[in-house]
Design an enzyme around this catalytic site. Structure first.
Site: not given
Ligand code: SF4
Length: 248
Positions: A119, A137
């Protein structure tokens, strides 16, 4: 589903034309550090913390050589400060020793840095290097599941399935728009469905408050803007609008 997904993306692009990474940064190193700090806290909190941090440690070399307690004291407001300090010092040392003090522009190098997962790597690639990336996320995962774009829970699988729906050129901005929408309107516990500009396209409409007045009270703004509305900025609002409704 694909047609509807693309329509939602187009609508979100109109609602949030100013969607952007909400972390302040001036170079890839600062974005990398800010992204690591943003775990379990708000971008606003990180932005309040990083000016002092980068004044004290402007380069990976400086940060790698920090006195841990001093670095911890600066980043303390972002929470989990001991673990985050370890990550920052570890990744700074790796940048210094393995990459000539520069942040590498490749996923496979970035994910090897301490404390840097896929991420974080995608955030850095998308926003500091212009490499298209989908950032999964908590907001992104929740919303795309609500919209039935995927049923996957695992971020990597979510990323792969969403990547198949949209052209690469959309990936980075799509990520920002979805996160903006999640932060402002489509919250985890009480989405503000009655104030949601894409309600008509949403299979999960009704999961939250549908009464328009009550829904309006649920809207949240970290940076302000014109959430929940078609953006037609008044003349005194150039491009990136200042918050008319206050932060909070
Ligand atoms: S209608 Fe409700 S669930 Fe659907 S996107 Fe809007 S706020 Fe989220």
């Amino acid at each position: 589903m694909v047609r509807r997904a693309r329509r939602i993306n187009r609508e979100l692009a109109e609602v949030y034309p100013y969607a952007h990474p909400e972390l302040d940064f001036r170079n890839p190193f600062e974005l990398l550090v800010a992204t690591v700090l943003s775990a379990q806290t708000t971008d606003l909190r990180v932005n309040q913390t990083t000016p002092a941090l980068f004044a004290a440690y402007p380069t990976p070399e400086d940060m790698a050589a920090a006195v841990p307690e001093e670095l911890e004291a600066i980043i303390r407001p972002t929470g989990f400060f001991r673990a985050k300090a370890r990550s920052l010092m570890g990744l700074s040392a790796a940048l210094r020793d393995d990459f000539g003090g520069e942040v590498p522009g490749r996923l496979k190098d970035l994910v090897k840095l301490p404390g840097v997962g896929r991420k974080t790597a995608n955030v850095v690639l998308g926003n500091a290097f212009g490499v298209p990336g989908i950032t999964v996320d908590t907001h992104f995962g929740r919303l795309v599941r609500r919209w039935k774009w995927t049923e996957q829970e695992d971020p990597e699988k979510v990323e792969a399935e969403i990547a198949a729906i949209f052209p690469k050129s959309e990936w980075t901005m799509l990520s920002h728009r979805v996160v903006f929408h999640g932060r402002r309107i489509c919250h985890s516990r009480k989405p503000a469905c009655g104030a949601c500009p894409i309600a008509a396209l949403c299979p999960a409409y009704g999961e939250g408050e549908t009464d328009p007045e009550k829904a309006k009270k649920l809207l949240k703004y970290e940076m302000g803007g014109h959430p929940g509305q078609r953006l037609s900025p008044p003349p005194d609002y150039p491009g990136s609008p200042a918050p008319p409704l206050g932060a909070g």
